[in-house]
Design an enzyme around this catalytic site. Sequence first.
Site, PDB file in Angstrom:
ATOM      1  N   CYS A 268       0.776  -1.263  -0.108  1.00  0.00           N
ATOM      2  CA  CYS A 268       0.086  -0.065   0.093  1.00  0.00           C
ATOM      3  C   CYS A 268       0.794   1.322   0.058  1.00  0.00           C
ATOM      4  O   CYS A 268       0.635   2.307  -0.942  1.00  0.00           O
ATOM      5  CB  CYS A 268      -1.002   0.035   1.207  1.00  0.00           C
ATOM      6  SG  CYS A 268      -0.053   0.250   2.851  1.00  0.00           S
ATOM      7  N   HIS A 316      -2.523   1.369   6.903  1.00  0.00           N
ATOM      8  CA  HIS A 316      -3.093   1.482   5.612  1.00  0.00           C
ATOM      9  C   HIS A 316      -3.160   2.808   4.780  1.00  0.00           C
ATOM     10  O   HIS A 316      -3.521   3.702   5.332  1.00  0.00           O
ATOM     11  CB  HIS A 316      -4.221   0.484   5.243  1.00  0.00           C
ATOM     12  CG  HIS A 316      -4.679   0.203   3.931  1.00  0.00           C
ATOM     13  ND1 HIS A 316      -3.792  -0.909   2.999  1.00  0.00           N
ATOM     14  CD2 HIS A 316      -5.233   0.519   2.941  1.00  0.00           C
ATOM     15  CE1 HIS A 316      -4.177  -1.057   1.732  1.00  0.00           C
ATOM     16  NE2 HIS A 316      -5.214  -0.226   1.821  1.00  0.00           N
ATOM     17  N   HIS A 328      -5.750   1.747  -4.608  1.00  0.00           N
ATOM     18  CA  HIS A 328      -5.000   1.331  -3.346  1.00  0.00           C
ATOM     19  C   HIS A 328      -4.323  -0.201  -3.609  1.00  0.00           C
ATOM     20  O   HIS A 328      -5.004  -0.868  -4.374  1.00  0.00           O
ATOM     21  CB  HIS A 328      -5.467   1.418  -1.794  1.00  0.00           C
ATOM     22  CG  HIS A 328      -6.697   0.502  -1.488  1.00  0.00           C
ATOM     23  ND1 HIS A 328      -6.860  -0.415  -0.494  1.00  0.00           N
ATOM     24  CD2 HIS A 328      -7.751   0.012  -2.375  1.00  0.00           C
ATOM     25  CE1 HIS A 328      -7.788  -1.165  -0.412  1.00  0.00           C
ATOM     26  NE2 HIS A 328      -8.365  -0.969  -1.665  1.00  0.00           N
TER      27      HIS A 328
END
Length: 353
Positions: A268, A316, A328
């Site tokens: 990520c 994240h 993402h």
Amino acid sequence: MATHRKPKQRPLAGGTARTAATLALAGAATATVLEGTGHAAPAPTVAEVRAQVSRYYQQAEVATEQYNGVKERADRARSALGRLQDEAARRTERLNAARNALGSFATAQYREGGVPAGVRLLLSSSPDRFLQDASLAERAGQEQAGALARVRQDLRDVQQVRTTAEDRLTEIRREEAALAAHKRTIEERLDAARQLLDKLSATERTAVEAADTAASAAPAAAAAAAAGAQEAVGRAVQGRAARAVAFAYAALGKPYVWGATGPDAFDCSGLTQAAWQAAGVSLPRTTYTQINAGRRIARSQLAPGDLVFFYSGISHVGLYVGDGKMIHAPHPGAPVRVAPIDEMPFAGASRPA
């Protein structure tokens, strides 16, 4: 005539009676437990499995970001160690050259030092020449004294560089141990998720992985579907943010690999770092540091190109592309994709440029 009588039954003593009662109760309890073991625990529902797999992936991502941070520090330490080793080699070479020069001077001085200066003057065929040489020798001696002082300083410098290099090496070994620990955690969580999924039937697994399967089935189609949205974003935003968003759209369909920063796979924070790098902006490696790399903004202020962060631990990150959506890299098995920012607990946002 003999009489046959039955032996009297003695009553159980208090302690013996209690023991017997305890054993009887224990036996009854054991029987109850054994009867209960015949009933298997109900199998988890698809929703429960999906939630547990999601937790495993999230835990793996926490460890991944920790791994990324440690790796970044270890890489910096290795670079510093390389520079120190080069510097130590240069200083050692200069030190050895100075030592050799001093050694040659000391040898010549020893050879001439056996005859007192007054005697050499008497024996000299040219006293004037001797006095001139003596003056030069004195100045040479002063120069050699300075050279000796420089050698001593070079020696101290070399020792200091080597000590610093040893400290960096110790730091690298410590970081490598931390890397190994985080790697084990990542692999354990991912393995736990795989084992849980392997227990499902094909239909149940398809239901759990529905979003991932749909996103990975045809990345080219996903990219084509996003083309219109990308064009709209391009009209709405310009400059560096537009270039970062364009990079993210171009990465759609590429696989998630923990620790990866592209160009063929990403995790990520590796995706967001690479997207902004393509726009000429250098971001740090981890979610924990990326959130402070730019100007913090409220959710209501989001614009394409902003970084959006999730979970209380900031584990994240995605790249906002407008209309409540982001691009993402979700987790292993799920490629880079467009997703609503509401699908995870929102934790904050920042604007790199």
